[in-house]
Scaffold this motif. Sequence first.
Motif, PDB file in Angstrom:
ATOM      1  N   VAL A 527       0.834  -1.201   0.000  1.00  0.00           N
ATOM      2  CA  VAL A 527       0.000   0.000   0.000  1.00  0.00           C
ATOM      3  C   VAL A 527       0.868   1.250   0.000  1.00  0.00           C
ATOM      4  CG1 VAL A 527      -1.737   1.288   1.315  1.00  0.00           C
ATOM      5  CG2 VAL A 527      -1.960  -1.188   1.035  1.00  0.00           C
ATOM      6  N   ILE A 528       1.986   1.231   0.729  1.00  0.00           N
ATOM      7  CA  ILE A 528       2.929   2.352   0.683  1.00  0.00           C
ATOM      8  C   ILE A 528       3.440   2.536  -0.748  1.00  0.00           C
ATOM      9  CG2 ILE A 528       5.163   3.218   1.480  1.00  0.00           C
ATOM     10  CD1 ILE A 528       3.029   3.277   3.647  1.00  0.00           C
ATOM     11  N   GLY A 529       3.785   1.437  -1.419  1.00  0.00           N
ATOM     12  CA  GLY A 529       4.237   1.532  -2.809  1.00  0.00           C
ATOM     13  C   GLY A 529       3.178   2.123  -3.713  1.00  0.00           C
ATOM     14  N   MET A 530       1.902   1.800  -3.448  1.00  0.00           N
ATOM     15  CA  MET A 530       0.807   2.354  -4.233  1.00  0.00           C
ATOM     16  C   MET A 530       0.690   3.860  -3.995  1.00  0.00           C
ATOM     17  SD  MET A 530      -2.980   0.667  -4.690  1.00  0.00           S
ATOM     18  CE  MET A 530      -3.291   0.535  -2.946  1.00  0.00           C
ATOM     19  N   MET A 531       0.900   4.294  -2.752  1.00  0.00           N
ATOM     20  CA  MET A 531       0.891   5.736  -2.458  1.00  0.00           C
ATOM     21  C   MET A 531       1.971   6.450  -3.266  1.00  0.00           C
ATOM     22  SD  MET A 531       0.545   5.898   1.690  1.00  0.00           S
ATOM     23  CE  MET A 531      -0.635   4.889   2.583  1.00  0.00           C
ATOM     24  N   ARG A 532       3.158   5.880  -3.262  1.00  0.00           N
ATOM     25  CA  ARG A 532       4.280   6.497  -3.984  1.00  0.00           C
ATOM     26  C   ARG A 532       3.983   6.577  -5.476  1.00  0.00           C
ATOM     27  NH1 ARG A 532       8.542   3.730  -6.502  1.00  0.00           N
ATOM     28  NH2 ARG A 532      10.391   4.993  -6.943  1.00  0.00           N
ATOM     29  N   CYS A 533       3.400   5.510  -6.018  1.00  0.00           N
ATOM     30  CA  CYS A 533       3.092   5.505  -7.449  1.00  0.00           C
ATOM     31  C   CYS A 533       2.069   6.581  -7.791  1.00  0.00           C
ATOM     32  CB  CYS A 533       2.575   4.126  -7.847  1.00  0.00           C
ATOM     33  SG  CYS A 533       2.192   3.957  -9.599  1.00  0.00           S
ATOM     34  N   ILE A 534       1.043   6.734  -6.971  1.00  0.00           N
ATOM     35  CA  ILE A 534      -0.027   7.700  -7.247  1.00  0.00           C
ATOM     36  C   ILE A 534       0.482   9.137  -7.154  1.00  0.00           C
ATOM     37  CG2 ILE A 534      -2.173   8.636  -6.275  1.00  0.00           C
ATOM     38  CD1 ILE A 534      -2.922   5.691  -5.632  1.00  0.00           C
ATOM     39  N   MET A 535       1.302   9.417  -6.143  1.00  0.00           N
ATOM     40  CA  MET A 535       1.782  10.778  -5.963  1.00  0.00           C
ATOM     41  C   MET A 535       2.972  11.111  -6.844  1.00  0.00           C
ATOM     42  SD  MET A 535       1.497  11.405  -1.827  1.00  0.00           S
ATOM     43  CE  MET A 535       1.695  13.181  -2.019  1.00  0.00           C
ATOM     44  N   GLY A 536       3.723  10.086  -7.249  1.00  0.00           N
ATOM     45  CA  GLY A 536       5.012  10.325  -7.885  1.00  0.00           C
ATOM     46  C   GLY A 536       6.075  10.374  -6.807  1.00  0.00           C
ATOM     47  N   HIS A 537       7.260   9.875  -7.108  1.00  0.00           N
ATOM     48  CA  HIS A 537       8.275   9.681  -6.072  1.00  0.00           C
ATOM     49  C   HIS A 537       8.628  10.970  -5.343  1.00  0.00           C
ATOM     50  CE1 HIS A 537      11.821   8.026  -4.058  1.00  0.00           C
ATOM     51  NE2 HIS A 537      12.466   9.130  -4.451  1.00  0.00           N
ATOM     52  N   ASP A 538       8.963  12.024  -6.080  1.00  0.00           N
ATOM     53  CA  ASP A 538       9.468  13.234  -5.439  1.00  0.00           C
ATOM     54  C   ASP A 538       8.419  13.890  -4.544  1.00  0.00           C
ATOM     55  OD1 ASP A 538      11.862  12.804  -6.708  1.00  0.00           O
ATOM     56  OD2 ASP A 538      11.471  14.223  -8.333  1.00  0.00           O
ATOM     57  N   LEU A 539       7.196  14.007  -5.035  1.00  0.00           N
ATOM     58  CA  LEU A 539       6.126  14.587  -4.217  1.00  0.00           C
ATOM     59  C   LEU A 539       5.858  13.727  -2.989  1.00  0.00           C
ATOM     60  CD1 LEU A 539       3.859  16.628  -3.694  1.00  0.00           C
ATOM     61  CD2 LEU A 539       2.416  15.315  -5.286  1.00  0.00           C
ATOM     62  N   PHE A 540       5.887  12.436  -3.156  1.00  0.00           N
ATOM     63  CA  PHE A 540       5.668  11.513  -2.039  1.00  0.00           C
ATOM     64  C   PHE A 540       6.723  11.716  -0.958  1.00  0.00           C
ATOM     65  CE2 PHE A 540       6.378   7.070  -0.372  1.00  0.00           C
ATOM     66  CZ  PHE A 540       5.209   6.998   0.380  1.00  0.00           C
ATOM     67  N   ILE A 541       7.983  11.812  -1.343  1.00  0.00           N
ATOM     68  CA  ILE A 541       9.055  11.997  -0.358  1.00  0.00           C
ATOM     69  C   ILE A 541       8.892  13.338   0.355  1.00  0.00           C
ATOM     70  CG2 ILE A 541      11.540  12.307  -0.071  1.00  0.00           C
ATOM     71  CD1 ILE A 541      10.682   9.397  -0.501  1.00  0.00           C
ATOM     72  N   ARG A 542       8.547  14.392  -0.374  1.00  0.00           N
ATOM     73  CA  ARG A 542       8.368  15.685   0.285  1.00  0.00           C
ATOM     74  C   ARG A 542       7.166  15.640   1.244  1.00  0.00           C
ATOM     75  NH1 ARG A 542      10.106  17.441  -4.929  1.00  0.00           N
ATOM     76  NH2 ARG A 542       7.959  17.657  -5.685  1.00  0.00           N
ATOM     77  N   GLY A 543       6.132  14.915   0.867  1.00  0.00           N
ATOM     78  CA  GLY A 543       5.000  14.753   1.778  1.00  0.00           C
ATOM     79  C   GLY A 543       5.381  13.985   3.025  1.00  0.00           C
ATOM     80  N   LEU A 544       6.206  12.949   2.869  1.00  0.00           N
ATOM     81  CA  LEU A 544       6.674  12.200   4.038  1.00  0.00           C
ATOM     82  C   LEU A 544       7.536  13.070   4.930  1.00  0.00           C
ATOM     83  CD1 LEU A 544       7.595   8.685   2.572  1.00  0.00           C
ATOM     84  CD2 LEU A 544       5.550   9.345   3.849  1.00  0.00           C
ATOM     85  N   ASN A 545       8.350  13.921   4.338  1.00  0.00           N
ATOM     86  CA  ASN A 545       9.183  14.799   5.160  1.00  0.00           C
ATOM     87  C   ASN A 545       8.336  15.789   5.948  1.00  0.00           C
ATOM     88  OD1 ASN A 545      11.613  13.608   4.538  1.00  0.00           O
ATOM     89  ND2 ASN A 545      11.991  14.913   2.754  1.00  0.00           N
ATOM     90  N   LEU A 546       7.234  16.255   5.370  1.00  0.00           N
ATOM     91  CA  LEU A 546       6.309  17.098   6.129  1.00  0.00           C
ATOM     92  C   LEU A 546       5.735  16.315   7.310  1.00  0.00           C
ATOM     93  CD1 LEU A 546       4.626  19.671   6.529  1.00  0.00           C
ATOM     94  CD2 LEU A 546       2.968  18.733   4.891  1.00  0.00           C
ATOM     95  N   TYR A 547       5.346  15.090   7.065  1.00  0.00           N
ATOM     96  CA  TYR A 547       4.822  14.220   8.128  1.00  0.00           C
ATOM     97  C   TYR A 547       5.867  14.005   9.230  1.00  0.00           C
ATOM     98  CZ  TYR A 547       3.884   9.494  10.058  1.00  0.00           C
ATOM     99  OH  TYR A 547       3.723   8.390  10.861  1.00  0.00           O
ATOM    100  N   LEU A 548       7.104  13.719   8.842  1.00  0.00           N
ATOM    101  CA  LEU A 548       8.152  13.460   9.826  1.00  0.00           C
ATOM    102  C   LEU A 548       8.473  14.706  10.644  1.00  0.00           C
ATOM    103  CD1 LEU A 548      10.538  11.291   7.604  1.00  0.00           C
ATOM    104  CD2 LEU A 548       9.210  10.471   9.563  1.00  0.00           C
TER     105      LEU A 548
END
Length: 1024
Positions: A527-548
């Motif tokens: 499911v995490i991989g599906m999130m990354r695919c939907i958002m695109g890698h770079d946007l996903f990582i920046r979103g995770l950094n906001l979360y962290l």
Amino acid sequence: MGEYTLSDLNGTASMPGEKRSGGVHISHGAAFILVLLAVCLAVLVGLVVHLVSPGQVVCKCETPSVATPPLGPEELRTRCVELAGNGDRKLCDTCSKTTTAATTTAAMTTSATIPTTTPAPVINYRLPTAIKPFHYVLELQPEIYGDNSSLFTFSGTVSIVINVTQATSNVTLHKKDLMINNDSLSLRPNDNLSDRGPSIVNTSYDEVREFYVLHLDDDLQPGRSYVLGMSFYAKMRTDGVGLYLSSYKADSNETIYLATTLFGAIHARKAFPCFDEPALKATFDVTLVRKTTTGRNYRTLSNTEAVSSEIRGNYTADTFATTPVMSTYLLAFIICDFEQLENTTSNITYRTLARPNAIQHAVRAQRYGMDLFDWFEETFDPDYPITKLDNIAIPDFIYGAIENWGLVTYRELLLYEEGVSSVGHDAWVAEIISHEISHQWFGNLVSPKWWWWVWLTESFASFFQFLAVGTLYPERRSIEQFTVQSMHAAMYVDGVQTSHPMTNDVESNAEVEGSFDTITYTKGACVIGMMRCIMGHDLFIRGLNLYLKRHQYGVAEHKDLFNALTEQSVAEGTPINMTEIFEPWVTQMNYPLVTVKVTGPGTIKVRQERYLNNMSSNTTGDTAPFGYKWTIPITIATSSNYSNLNKVYSYNDFAWLVTTEEEKNISDPIIPDPSEENSWVVVNGQQWGYYRVNYEERNWMALIKQLETDHTVFLPVTRAQIVSDAWSLHDAGVLEIGIALRTHSFLKNEIDYVPWLAFSAHSRYLTTLERTQYYGAIREFMKVTVKKTYNHYRMNVQTDTVPIDVYQTARGANYACLYGLQECADDALRVYRELMKDPVNNRMNPDLTRFVPCNAIRYGGMAEWNFAYNRYKDQSPSEVDGFHWLNALSCTPQPWLLQRLLDMTLDNTTVRSSDALDNLYSVAGNAADKVITWNFVKNNFMTLHNKFGQGELSRLIGYMAYFYNTGYFLNELQSLANTTMAEEYQTTFQEAIKTTQDNLDWLEKYGDDVKEWLTEQGFAEYLL
């Protein structure tokens, strides 16, 4: 927490009926389940769950000066009617007084005249919320010196600064198997006010919840802080959890002891009294006391660097820097004499530690670890907050690893021995280190609010362990392997009505430990991989950094993750409502089946329904938050535009089937006219979506035609998906077997590991067809099918061969030799006999050891068999290769040698007792003669019962029945079941009979389909 077990360090799972030729051997129960389900698991997850009866309520009363009297059942009913979940009621005020309450958390009542039945009490396992820990000062002194380990103990002191959020007359925290020095108990205000504060009047202990309750003579005041102090001691544990005793053998054969810890998820309370919940974070000042007059160079390790040392006679007390704000389960304390490799990377000290006589094998782990740490440090914000990261290989560690902040503990499989360890072992080292470094952010920096959300730690670590390794070492194709090994296995596990959602309602200690499973690790990673695919890698990582950054040093639940990802997407101009998309995926068990029908040029109709491994299951009464509907990302590739299979997708590229839609039409100009011959569509071709896909028969046949014509049009993972979906849908009762069988026809042109692994996971029919009228044709089919991949790889494994090619070398060789390909037999004998001639100078590559001896013995004679037996005898019990040599002995087709091997099982001088059960499994899986093993078990039934126990013998019988497909075995099972000695095994035999009958029914139902397919493949001459 990398607590998945190693099912196969070669990256290959055993084929049905195949000798297990690679990796570290797993338990018999796990092996049986894997074979029975025909699931190729790279990593399985699971903990032993010790069930606690929900009705078991134990309350012990303690006072500083009065010993605790034993409480009988009636006293429990009357004295402990209340286990106050909110912590505001005094439990067991006195040990001579009966207490009653109108409202209780867990109550038991009795009646003198009318028997009543009360429902099982609902027990609140959460600590009261009136108190929060702020800071611990902890000192521990393990006594692990001398020869008699049964006398080893540890003692300690702890002072805890607690903050009060609401008035309460008690302090409740966790402890387990610790003796508290009652005279040491203290509680005082932590401010400058003159009052002394409430006093401790007595204590009580709740064994079920492991609550230690200090009862006060007045309320603690909200807004104030207090200091709670006590000393304690306990025996050193030997069960691998808490603060426990480990050991290793020095080169002199002397036993050297060490003290180490494993606190996740609920075991810190076994080392010191604490608030042992993930959300109750605090800082820690830790002091560890070691003896300095032992003649060995003992050292101490904890989460942070040591900052001072104090000599205390024959001991030295090492004090460590204050930790970050952290959960108790992430603490670690070690006293050992280990050596280290040390480097500086990304501005921290990075170390790998091992026992002195194994530190030379830590080089590879150190190199991988630095590369991976740099990747994570560059990828995620905030920066890693500790000045060092130690990684230590513990001799007897029950998990794969655990992510203690700054001090990660591993099994000794972390160590890689050149010339001995396999490439699969090498891959595991990289992946487990990646998993644990990922946790330094996901789990350590941001922890789950409660164990409901443990997937917020384990799912991220399980996904990034593959992504990081695959990014740094792309030749390993880690993500593709993850899809076929892990996703496909998780989908099988998640395809039952007894599965559970990722966000899972767990409360009791047993439920908490049981939540570290395939759903949490592997489905969550998908499911995490599906999130990354939907958002695109770079946007996903920046979103995770906001979360962290938002939740650093704190806790989170899944809505916090979704909110951060959504906010980041909005801020960057691509609004994605991640809550709307992913709430159904994490709050519902199972997953969707998407059925696709091409309705005309440019249009397909897609329909979703809940997928179950048995689609005819009775689902009446099953409920789910979204009615088992999901928001599903749809990708499409077609015969007229298959370049989409290589497309890097972003949110706007997907079509969607949402929770409010059971079906819909999707338009796309690349969809061909269904009247065009051999035109096809494929949905979810990269398999980032966690769902299965079914098609109309015309489209299935077009896909099969494309595979046979030019399979390289599809990605390897797409080819694997087609095989996996077709067979899973057939097994579920949705798809005709003729289509499923035909998805295997293209493999004669396939040399890639990924599709072959999917084939192996769905090849049970090969075993079912043994010793039947179809077997000659199947044997010829397999020889033709495996010939190209075998000849491509042969047995040519070099030190620089990439892992995925080594895996396929082994898979191809095992199939080729098993089904009689002459080239394989010749190669196996050649390599093996070179070793026999000069074992010193002609050492076999360790990866060849996994399959060459078995296949050489299959085609060799007595000399080959004896050589393998002598190699087995020369191996120490701890050496992995010992299993491979023993396993190879069972590959002989000679009945008399198989009988000898079975008889040796009962003789501890010829087959080690620790290997005896492994040996039975190996012989039972030999295709040459199933009757031999059956007669051995039947004739030695009580001897085996006494040697292995009912549980192990039951699992063995179940495994044997997996291969039975004749009326003879059906009658034999029934006859033994009717004997007196089998009275305790009735469930076992009924299940074995059912398995055998299922095999017979399968042959009856599908025999004609198999015959038609084999005839179509050109093997009619081998059929009756």
